[in-house]
Scaffold this motif. Structure first.
Motif, PDB file in Angstrom:
ATOM      1  N   ALA A 242       0.839  -1.198   0.000  1.00 14.91           N
ATOM      2  CA  ALA A 242       0.000   0.000   0.000  1.00 14.91           C
ATOM      3  C   ALA A 242       0.871   1.243   0.000  1.00 14.91           C
ATOM      4  N   SER A 243       1.929   1.175   0.793  1.00  9.87           N
ATOM      5  CA  SER A 243       2.834   2.306   0.871  1.00  9.87           C
ATOM      6  C   SER A 243       3.454   2.589  -0.505  1.00  9.87           C
ATOM      7  N   ARG A 244       3.815   1.509  -1.208  1.00 12.19           N
ATOM      8  CA  ARG A 244       4.395   1.665  -2.549  1.00 12.19           C
ATOM      9  C   ARG A 244       3.404   2.364  -3.472  1.00 12.19           C
ATOM     10  N   VAL A 245       2.175   1.874  -3.433  1.00  8.55           N
ATOM     11  CA  VAL A 245       1.145   2.463  -4.292  1.00  8.55           C
ATOM     12  C   VAL A 245       0.966   3.938  -3.972  1.00  8.55           C
ATOM     13  N   LEU A 246       0.848   4.226  -2.693  1.00  7.67           N
ATOM     14  CA  LEU A 246       0.583   5.606  -2.294  1.00  7.67           C
ATOM     15  C   LEU A 246       1.749   6.516  -2.647  1.00  7.67           C
ATOM     16  N   SER A 247       2.984   6.049  -2.408  1.00  4.49           N
ATOM     17  CA  SER A 247       4.095   6.954  -2.683  1.00  4.49           C
ATOM     18  C   SER A 247       4.272   7.168  -4.185  1.00  4.49           C
ATOM     19  N   GLN A 248       3.999   6.109  -4.944  1.00  3.99           N
ATOM     20  CA  GLN A 248       4.051   6.307  -6.396  1.00  3.99           C
ATOM     21  C   GLN A 248       2.991   7.312  -6.832  1.00  3.99           C
TER      22      GLN A 248
ATOM     23  N   ARG B 241      -7.855  17.480  -3.757  1.00  7.20           N
ATOM     24  CA  ARG B 241      -8.773  16.772  -4.642  1.00  7.20           C
ATOM     25  C   ARG B 241      -8.535  15.259  -4.614  1.00  7.20           C
ATOM     26  N   GLY B 242      -9.590  14.504  -4.804  1.00  4.91           N
ATOM     27  CA  GLY B 242      -9.445  13.050  -4.888  1.00  4.91           C
ATOM     28  C   GLY B 242      -9.460  12.389  -3.517  1.00  4.91           C
ATOM     29  N   PRO B 243      -9.294  11.083  -3.530  1.00  3.51           N
ATOM     30  CA  PRO B 243      -9.444  10.331  -2.273  1.00  3.51           C
ATOM     31  C   PRO B 243      -8.134  10.206  -1.505  1.00  3.51           C
ATOM     32  N   TRP B 244      -7.060  10.859  -1.988  1.00  2.00           N
ATOM     33  CA  TRP B 244      -5.730  10.515  -1.476  1.00  2.00           C
ATOM     34  C   TRP B 244      -5.506  10.861  -0.017  1.00  2.00           C
ATOM     35  N   ILE B 245      -6.038  11.977   0.417  1.00  2.00           N
ATOM     36  CA  ILE B 245      -5.810  12.344   1.827  1.00  2.00           C
ATOM     37  C   ILE B 245      -6.344  11.244   2.741  1.00  2.00           C
ATOM     38  N   GLU B 246      -7.595  10.855   2.506  1.00  2.00           N
ATOM     39  CA  GLU B 246      -8.210   9.838   3.352  1.00  2.00           C
ATOM     40  C   GLU B 246      -7.513   8.485   3.184  1.00  2.00           C
ATOM     41  N   LEU B 247      -7.074   8.207   1.941  1.00  2.00           N
ATOM     42  CA  LEU B 247      -6.395   6.925   1.721  1.00  2.00           C
ATOM     43  C   LEU B 247      -5.091   6.842   2.495  1.00  2.00           C
ATOM     44  N   ILE B 248      -4.385   7.959   2.542  1.00  2.00           N
ATOM     45  CA  ILE B 248      -3.151   7.957   3.340  1.00  2.00           C
ATOM     46  C   ILE B 248      -3.512   7.684   4.800  1.00  2.00           C
ATOM     47  N   GLY B 249      -4.608   8.283   5.224  1.00  2.00           N
ATOM     48  CA  GLY B 249      -5.062   8.035   6.596  1.00  2.00           C
ATOM     49  C   GLY B 249      -5.374   6.570   6.839  1.00  2.00           C
ATOM     50  N   THR B 250      -6.050   5.928   5.891  1.00  2.00           N
ATOM     51  CA  THR B 250      -6.449   4.539   6.144  1.00  2.00           C
ATOM     52  C   THR B 250      -5.342   3.546   5.829  1.00  2.00           C
TER      53      THR B 250
ATOM     54  N   GLY C  20      -1.774   4.560   4.668  1.00  2.00           N
ATOM     55  CA  GLY C  20      -0.403   5.036   4.516  1.00  2.00           C
ATOM     56  C   GLY C  20       0.517   4.576   5.636  1.00  2.00           C
ATOM     57  N   THR C  21       1.786   4.430   5.303  1.00  2.00           N
ATOM     58  CA  THR C  21       2.769   4.132   6.348  1.00  2.00           C
ATOM     59  C   THR C  21       3.348   5.445   6.850  1.00  2.00           C
ATOM     60  N   GLU C  22       4.305   5.357   7.774  1.00  2.00           N
ATOM     61  CA  GLU C  22       4.852   6.568   8.375  1.00  2.00           C
ATOM     62  C   GLU C  22       5.406   7.534   7.313  1.00  2.00           C
ATOM     63  N   ARG C  23       5.843   6.984   6.192  1.00  2.00           N
ATOM     64  CA  ARG C  23       6.404   7.848   5.152  1.00  2.00           C
ATOM     65  C   ARG C  23       5.330   8.741   4.523  1.00  2.00           C
ATOM     66  N   GLU C  24       4.222   8.129   4.081  1.00  2.00           N
ATOM     67  CA  GLU C  24       3.155   8.912   3.456  1.00  2.00           C
ATOM     68  C   GLU C  24       2.491   9.836   4.475  1.00  2.00           C
ATOM     69  N   LEU C  25       2.410   9.352   5.717  1.00  2.00           N
ATOM     70  CA  LEU C  25       1.817  10.212   6.748  1.00  2.00           C
ATOM     71  C   LEU C  25       2.682  11.453   6.955  1.00  2.00           C
ATOM     72  N   ARG C  26       4.003  11.266   6.850  1.00  2.00           N
ATOM     73  CA  ARG C  26       4.905  12.405   6.985  1.00  2.00           C
ATOM     74  C   ARG C  26       4.677  13.421   5.862  1.00  2.00           C
TER      75      ARG C  26
END
Ligand code: HEC
Length: 681
Positions: free
Chosen positions: A125-131, A143-152, A154-160
């Protein structure tokens, strides 16, 4: 192994596994089946869709993943949910590739994306999100679902990344608030937090937008560390310009963070804040952290609150805290001069009875302290009626007798039944026959409302300034003897009395029923209402031992040659544990065990229950001893055992011992004598 699985898995999944076991699907592509599966995956029957899902998982193509995720558009159940989860796991790598190449597009499929991200492994998931973030950075408006997706997911990297963008003001207010919430959810639901230090969150507390400040406060409540920014919480909570929503959030954060710093801040705000609203919120938050520390400010508030709706809010935030109602009630009861404002009183009485709560002691205390006589009288009458009706319907007198005898209630230390017990309050032998139930209820719940004739307390002050409170035991020309609440007599020379006034309070303490739940209270009332009526609770008949002294004899006692002590040591010696029988005369196993509780049972050789019989003239006395396996001894000699026995005794007092086997304490013992009277005190 299959039958074992069948027990554990939902039926559909089991059927499916069975099928798979019979015809293992061919590994590798069987893409020719995809057009059929496309239809089956949208079939109205969940069973068919389930089967299609599992078949898709064996065909590792981007199209399979797409079809499988498409099943989310139809109603799901837990079996389908689980099957899809398995399928996406099986297809995770092809799905990720499809996402990367653009063969699978997230737009318009936010729900599917979220499901897939939560199904695959966190590092995937982290790979997908960071890409995704690398090629499409989060926009200003989020815009888009990304903020919430990082919340549900994301790992510490995306949360950062998300956190940094908030700190760098890379979001508009609405998106920033969403991002703060996503970070809070990540911590709350999955204990995931951005890498590195997070104390810069405190910088956001100075923002101009309430929604960001509140979001930051709520995030601080779960991260619990603001470092040097911590004092801002108190500033926000007390600043005059703070909006109500921000203020409540600040108090909630202080409460959530807790610890010495928060308590310090809260107790300062609870007493010093200019606004009563801030004082009440601070008090409630403080009460949640340290109830004792919140009592004084809470009492101060009950005096000063004048707005009823503010008072209602105060009580609503305070009373859900465990023990708060009782603690406030006892603080009010402990100060006879306590005055509560009419608004705080009315509001408190209402909230205390709201929502299944019944803080009766608090209601009573408030009724008395809020000084609205008619109101409190009406209320008291209601309370007493309510308990009376319920005690009539649901009270169990036999259980109630054990409540009455509980040591923490101390009824027995002040009241006697059949002469056995304390002398501070009136004898209870026939109280049930002579007083109606509502009178009994009122006497116990509100002891200060009516004080029984002859039991008014007297307060004496001596010339040296000592104060004595008690009922009058005796008085002559020389001295006044008071009996205090502990039953002790205190003599004061008349020449030493500086002042003597009648006390306005009963010596019987209010709030005695605090440790009891409602059923126990009802049982207690039912018990008292039977006292003196024919049946098990008639103590007027004499001839049965009620006052006992218990001794536990150990190996050590034996070693020290204490065999004879039970015949020579006075009842006041600490080897004896005082104990009363039930009204029926039975000394039950539980009473014996409770009295002997302090002793170690290991090494116990014998238990002796001793009592004393007084004879005015010599007589042959018939004894009746109930309780199997016991032995009856009088004045050092064995007289008999369980059952009947008789012996000739001289006039005077005789010590009687019933010896018990500590390994076989009978359900109860009971001793009757045909002559003489058992000594009660
Ligand atoms: C510290 C001593 C003390 C304790 C403990 C105590 N009482 Fe009392 N009680 C009194 C005194 C003194 C009175 C008489 C003054 C009054 O009416 O309030 C009294 C009165 C009563 C009355 C009214 C009696 C009458 O004839 O009017 C009842 C009923 C009663 N107590 C029950 C109880 C019960 C039940 C308990 C235990 C939960 C209990 N008391 C604990 C001292 C005590």
């Amino acid at each position: 192994m299959l039958p074992r699985l069948l027990n554990r898995l939902p039926v559909y999944a089991a059927v499916l596994l069975a099928m798979a076991a019979v015809k293992p699907p061919v590994q590798g592509a069987d893409e020719s089946r995809l057009p059929i599966l496309e239809k089956l995956i949208q079939d109205p029957s969940p069973k068919v869709r389930l089967e299609a899902l599992r078949t898709l998982s064996k065909i590792p193509t981007a199209r399979s993943a797409e079809l499988a995720l498409g099943s989310l558009n139809l109603p799901m159940d837990s079996t389908l949910d689980y099957a899809l989860w398995l399928t996406i796991n099986d297809l995770s790598e092809v799905w990720i590739d499809a996402l990367k190449s653009g063969a699978w597009k997230a737009e318009g499929r936010e729900k599917q994306l979220e499901f897939a991200l939560r199904s695959i492994k966190p590092e995937q998931a982290s790979r997908v999100l960071s890409q995704a973030l690398a090629s499409n950075p989060l926009t200003q408006d989020g815009r888009g679902p990304w903020i919430e997706l990082i919340g549900t997911a994301g790992t510490e990297r995306e949360l950062r990344v998300l956190f940094e963008q908030i700190l760098q003001k890379g979001f508009d207010d609405a998106a920033a608030a969403r991002a703060l919430k996503a970070l809070a959810d990540a911590q709350r639901l999955r204990k995931a937090k951005p890498s590195g230090s997070t104390i810069d969150l405190g910088r956001l507390l100075e923002g101009t937008s309430d929604s960001i400040t509140i979001g930051a406060l709520q995030l601080a409540a779960v991260w619990k560390d603001l470092g040097p920014h911590f004092p801002k919480l108190g500033q926000i909570a007390s600043a005059p310009g703070t909006s109500p929503a921000v203020r409540s959030a600040a108090f909630q954060t202080l409460r959530a963070i807790g610890g010495a710093g928060a308590m310090e801040t809260l107790s300062k705000l609870a007493t010093e804040s200019a606004s009563s609203l801030a004082r009440s919120q601070a008090t409630a938050a403080l009460a949640a952290l340290d109830l004792n520390r919140a009592i004084d400010p809470a009492i101060a508030l009950t005096k000063s609150l004048i707005d009823e709706s503010e008072a209602v809010n105060f009580w609503r935030s305070l009373l859900p805290i465990k023990g708060a109602g009782k603690a406030i009630a006892s603080a009010l009861n402990g100060d006879p001069k306590a005055k509560v404002s009419a608004a705080a009183g009315r509001a408190g009485m209402r909230v205390a009875r709201e929502g299944g709560r019944s803080d009766l002691e608090l209601v009573t205390a408030l009724a008395l302290a809020s000084g609205q006589a008619s109101d409190s009288q009406r209320f008291n009458a209601e309370l007493v009626n309510d308990l009376t009706t319920k005690a009539n319907q649901k009270g169990d007198p036999s259980r109630g007798e054990f409540v009455y005898r509980r040591q923490d209630l101390a009824c027995v230390t002040c009241h006697a039944i059949g002469g056995a017990g304390g002398k501070v309050g009136p004898d209870m032998t026939s109280i049930g026959a002579s007083a109606p139930l509502d009178y009994l209820v009122e006497s116990v719940v509100l002891p200060n409302v009516k004080i029984k004739e002859g039991f008014h307390s007297i307060v004496l002050t001596s010339r040296s300034g000592d104060e004595y409170t008690g009922t009058l035991a005796r008085e002559d020309t020389q001295e006044v003897v008071l009996r205090n609440a502990a039953g002790l007599e205190q003599a004061v020379a008349k020449s030493d009395v500086a002042s003597r006034v009648n006390g306005t309070l009963s010596l019987m303490p209010a709030g005695l029923l605090e440790p009891l739940n409602e059923q126990e209270q009802l049982d207690l009332f039912a018990f008292m209402s039977r006292l003196g009526k024919p049946g098990d609770f008639d103590a007027s008949r004499g001839g049965v031992a009620r006052r006992w002294h218990l001794n536990v004899f150990t190996h050590t006692d034996k070693q020290h040659g204490k065999d004879n002590d039970i015949w020579v040591k006075p009842w006041s010696d600490k080897m004896w544990m005082p104990i009363y029988s039930l009204v029926s005369g039975s000394l039950t196993q539980s009473l014996i065990q409770e009295a002997a509780r302090r002793n170690v049972w290991v090494g116990t050789m014998a238990i002796s229950a001793a009592t004393e019989l007084q004879l005015a003239t010599p007589a042959t006395v018939q004894f009746k001893l109930a309780g199997p396996g016991t032995e009856l001894l009088i004045d050092g000699k064995v007289i008999g055992a369980t059952g009947a026995s008789s012996t000739a005794l001289t006039a005077g007092n005789h010590r009687i011992v019933v010896r018990l086997d500590p390994r076989q304490i009978p359900a109860f013992i009971r001793l009757e004598a045909s002559e003489g009277s058992f000594v009660l005190n």
